[in-house]
Write a protein that holds these residues in place. Structure first.
Motif, mmCIF file in Angstrom:
data_model
loop_
_atom_site.group_PDB
_atom_site.id
_atom_site.type_symbol
_atom_site.label_atom_id
_atom_site.label_comp_id
_atom_site.label_asym_id
_atom_site.label_seq_id
_atom_site.Cartn_x
_atom_site.Cartn_y
_atom_site.Cartn_z
ATOM 1 N N TRP A 128 -4.532 -1.632 6.379
ATOM 2 C CA TRP A 128 -4.100 -2.455 5.509
ATOM 3 C C TRP A 128 -3.069 -3.435 6.400
ATOM 4 C CZ3 TRP A 128 -4.496 -5.141 1.305
ATOM 5 C CH2 TRP A 128 -3.467 -5.958 0.670
ATOM 6 N N HIS A 129 -3.234 -4.934 6.143
ATOM 7 C CA HIS A 129 -2.084 -5.561 6.631
ATOM 8 C C HIS A 129 -2.148 -6.670 5.788
ATOM 9 C CE1 HIS A 129 -0.444 -8.737 9.514
ATOM 10 N NE2 HIS A 129 -0.159 -7.773 10.278
ATOM 11 N N ALA A 130 -1.025 -7.065 5.112
ATOM 12 C CA ALA A 130 -0.861 -7.964 3.909
ATOM 13 C C ALA A 130 -1.167 -9.537 4.754
ATOM 14 C CB ALA A 130 0.501 -8.019 3.513
ATOM 15 N N GLY A 131 -0.541 -9.702 5.948
ATOM 16 C CA GLY A 131 -0.807 -10.930 6.475
ATOM 17 C C GLY A 131 -2.192 -11.383 6.620
ATOM 18 N N ARG A 132 -2.917 -10.597 6.844
ATOM 19 C CA ARG A 132 -4.520 -10.866 7.157
ATOM 20 C C ARG A 132 -5.232 -11.209 5.502
ATOM 21 N NH1 ARG A 132 -5.089 -5.888 10.230
ATOM 22 N NH2 ARG A 132 -4.514 -6.249 12.150
ATOM 23 N N GLY A 192 0.897 -1.237 -0.027
ATOM 24 C CA GLY A 192 -0.120 0.215 -0.006
ATOM 25 C C GLY A 192 0.996 1.263 -0.116
ATOM 26 N N PHE A 193 0.284 2.255 -0.127
ATOM 27 C CA PHE A 193 0.897 3.821 0.153
ATOM 28 C C PHE A 193 -0.096 4.726 0.732
ATOM 29 C CE2 PHE A 193 -2.028 4.208 -3.466
ATOM 30 C CZ PHE A 193 -2.497 5.649 -3.351
ATOM 31 N N THR A 194 0.653 5.748 1.351
ATOM 32 C CA THR A 194 -0.172 6.699 2.044
ATOM 33 C C THR A 194 -0.109 8.102 1.428
ATOM 34 O OG1 THR A 194 1.847 7.238 3.284
ATOM 35 C CG2 THR A 194 0.463 5.425 4.202
ATOM 36 N N LEU A 195 -0.968 8.811 1.706
ATOM 37 C CA LEU A 195 -1.073 10.269 1.353
ATOM 38 C C LEU A 195 -0.715 11.322 2.495
ATOM 39 C CD1 LEU A 195 -4.340 9.524 -0.743
ATOM 40 C CD2 LEU A 195 -1.829 9.526 -1.596
ATOM 41 N N TRP A 250 -11.751 -9.849 -1.064
ATOM 42 C CA TRP A 250 -11.236 -9.489 0.291
ATOM 43 C C TRP A 250 -11.033 -7.848 0.181
ATOM 44 C CZ3 TRP A 250 -7.601 -6.362 2.801
ATOM 45 C CH2 TRP A 250 -7.413 -6.698 4.232
ATOM 46 N N LEU A 251 -10.531 -7.315 -0.779
ATOM 47 C CA LEU A 251 -10.478 -5.707 -0.995
ATOM 48 C C LEU A 251 -11.911 -5.231 -0.893
ATOM 49 C CD1 LEU A 251 -7.739 -5.480 -3.986
ATOM 50 C CD2 LEU A 251 -7.361 -5.325 -1.425
ATOM 51 N N ALA A 252 -12.711 -5.834 -1.565
ATOM 52 C CA ALA A 252 -14.009 -5.194 -1.499
ATOM 53 C C ALA A 252 -14.707 -5.176 -0.295
ATOM 54 C CB ALA A 252 -15.110 -5.866 -2.529
ATOM 55 N N GLN A 253 -14.582 -6.313 0.372
ATOM 56 C CA GLN A 253 -15.225 -6.411 1.806
ATOM 57 C C GLN A 253 -14.389 -5.433 2.754
ATOM 58 O OE1 GLN A 253 -14.458 -10.317 3.710
ATOM 59 N NE2 GLN A 253 -15.321 -9.824 5.403
ATOM 60 N N HIS A 254 -13.194 -5.120 2.526
ATOM 61 C CA HIS A 254 -12.804 -4.136 3.785
ATOM 62 C C HIS A 254 -12.475 -2.713 2.977
ATOM 63 C CE1 HIS A 254 -11.721 -7.921 5.052
ATOM 64 N NE2 HIS A 254 -11.391 -7.577 6.268
ATOM 65 N N TYR A 255 -13.065 -2.233 1.752
ATOM 66 C CA TYR A 255 -13.120 -1.087 1.329
ATOM 67 C C TYR A 255 -11.912 -0.526 0.551
ATOM 68 C CZ TYR A 255 -18.054 -0.082 2.515
ATOM 69 O OH TYR A 255 -19.440 0.040 2.424
ATOM 70 N N ASP A 284 -6.016 -2.825 -13.107
ATOM 71 C CA ASP A 284 -6.266 -4.270 -12.640
ATOM 72 C C ASP A 284 -4.840 -4.723 -12.355
ATOM 73 O OD1 ASP A 284 -9.005 -3.738 -12.503
ATOM 74 O OD2 ASP A 284 -9.304 -5.006 -14.351
ATOM 75 N N SER A 285 -3.904 -4.286 -13.008
ATOM 76 C CA SER A 285 -2.626 -4.749 -12.820
ATOM 77 C C SER A 285 -1.611 -4.063 -11.765
ATOM 78 C CB SER A 285 -1.674 -4.758 -14.025
ATOM 79 O OG SER A 285 -1.432 -3.341 -14.799
ATOM 80 N N SER A 286 -2.237 -2.985 -11.424
ATOM 81 C CA SER A 286 -1.346 -2.277 -10.483
ATOM 82 C C SER A 286 -1.076 -2.983 -9.118
ATOM 83 C CB SER A 286 -2.394 -1.095 -9.796
ATOM 84 O OG SER A 286 -1.765 -0.313 -8.979
ATOM 85 N N HIS A 287 0.067 -2.875 -8.455
ATOM 86 C CA HIS A 287 0.520 -3.044 -7.286
ATOM 87 C C HIS A 287 0.465 -2.221 -6.230
ATOM 88 C CE1 HIS A 287 2.345 -7.462 -8.768
ATOM 89 N NE2 HIS A 287 2.047 -6.647 -9.872
ATOM 90 N N LEU A 288 -0.320 -1.318 -6.273
ATOM 91 C CA LEU A 288 -0.511 -0.285 -5.120
ATOM 92 C C LEU A 288 -1.953 -0.590 -4.630
ATOM 93 C CD1 LEU A 288 1.219 2.867 -6.382
ATOM 94 C CD2 LEU A 288 2.156 1.208 -4.726
#
Length: 329
Positions: free
Chosen positions: A64-68, A10-13, A129-134, A141-145
């Motif tokens: 955001w927690h990659a492990g979850r 992830g990234f922050t603003l 998982w992304l949708a469930q957690h907003y 769709d290929s982005s890694h962020l």
């Protein structure tokens, strides 16, 4: 045979700094009531109360927690694979380079099917998982962020914030002095947009990260920004977007991203014609620097935002306006 699973980062603003401080003079909270003392530019100081709905609008934001995400994807992937291919042995193998799903079958055609199916299923599960957690991917769709799904959060929050937004609307209209009404040429919607911008700017800025930067993606839901009276640039932008969506559902909005910063843009004409604008498709948008604490009016941006707009070096997510119905005022 094996399929390697990789998860996204992830990234922050970050904040937009300004010299002036918006005028929130006092704040207190009493259960679901939020008490303010606020001054909009040179208008008279206003004391008022905003009431949140009795039930929570959206779930509290989960950092955001990659492990979850990894745990959900792997466990569900193995479960789904065993159901779909009951005669095949699936096992999870942990390696220094990541987690691998191993599978064994004596049927070569089945192996080829599994080889195609597993990464497709992984993608479906990860997106679920992304949708469930907003959350959503930043970009295509290929982005890694990965980042919060800002426009969906704003849209889903807007109904619950409608009465609160209407209270703010009444406060802004009632307290605006003649100079402000003249600035916006008796355009009530433009006046309210400017007033809401000033109100949200006045909410104290907080980067929402630990000093070591290890908290991951930092964000607060619109209701959390209000109840905690703090937020960073994208959290405050989404609150502003939700309030505008509640009041003016026909108004098209966009959240605009530049490196380490986010701001809002609305499809409104410039009040004087001298303001900065940005173009999205065939439509001109008026930028709103929501982060604060600077009191920056609509159509005026910080230097970093201004250069990004001039050089067209920005990305955005659009929140389209709803079609007006014939019986709406």
């Amino acid at each position: 045979m094996a399929v390697r699973l990789s998860l996204l980062l992830g990234f922050t603003l970050a904040v937009l700094h300004g010299a002036a401080s918006a005028q929130q003079q006092a704040f207190s909270r009493e259960t679901r009531q939020l008490h303010y003392v606020w001054q909009y530019e040179d208008a008279a100081t206003q004391a008022f109360t905003l009431r949140l709905p009795d039930s929570q609008i959206l779930p509290v934001w989960t950092t955001w927690h990659a492990g979850r995400a990894q745990e959900f994807v792997l466990s569900q992937l193995i479960r789904n694979a065993r159901q779909r291919y009951p005669g095949v042995t699936f096992n999870l193998r942990r390696t220094a380079d990541g987690d691998i799903v191993d599978y064994q079958s004596f049927d070569e055609r089945q192996i080829e099917q599994i080889k195609t199916w597993l990464p497709q299923q992984q993608e479906i599960l990860f997106n679920a998982w992304l949708a469930q957690h907003y959350y959503k991917r930043h970009g295509d769709d290929s982005s890694h962020l990965i980042r919060p799904d800002h426009t969906r959060i704003a849209a889903d929050s807007s109904t619950g914030l409608r009465e609160l937004a209407r209270t703010l609307q009444r406060v802004i209209i009632a307290s605006a002095p003649p100079t402000l009404k003249q600035r916006y040429q008796q355009d009530e919607r433009a006046l309210v947009v400017a007033g809401l911008l000033n109100f949200v700017q006045s909410i104290p800025y907080d980067p929402l990260q630990s000093a070591d930067g290890l908290r991951g993606v930092a964000f607060l839901m619109p209701e959390q920004v209000l109840t905690q009276n703090r937020g960073d640039c994208d959290s405050k932008s989404v609150l502003m977007m939700a309030l505008l969506k509640a009041l003016y559902p026909e108004l098209t909005q966009a959240i605009v991203y530049i490196p380490e910063h986010a701001f809002l843009a609305v499809a409104l004409p410039p009040p004087t014609g001298n303001e900065q604008t940005l173009q999205i498709g065939d439509t001109l948008f008026l930028p709103l620097e929501v982060a604060g604490p600077a009191e920056i009016p609509p159509g005026v941006t910080g230097e970093k935002s201004r250069l990004a707009i001039l050089n067209q070096q920005y990305q955005y997510d659009l929140l389209p306006g709803a079609a007006r119905r014939d019986n709406e005022p």
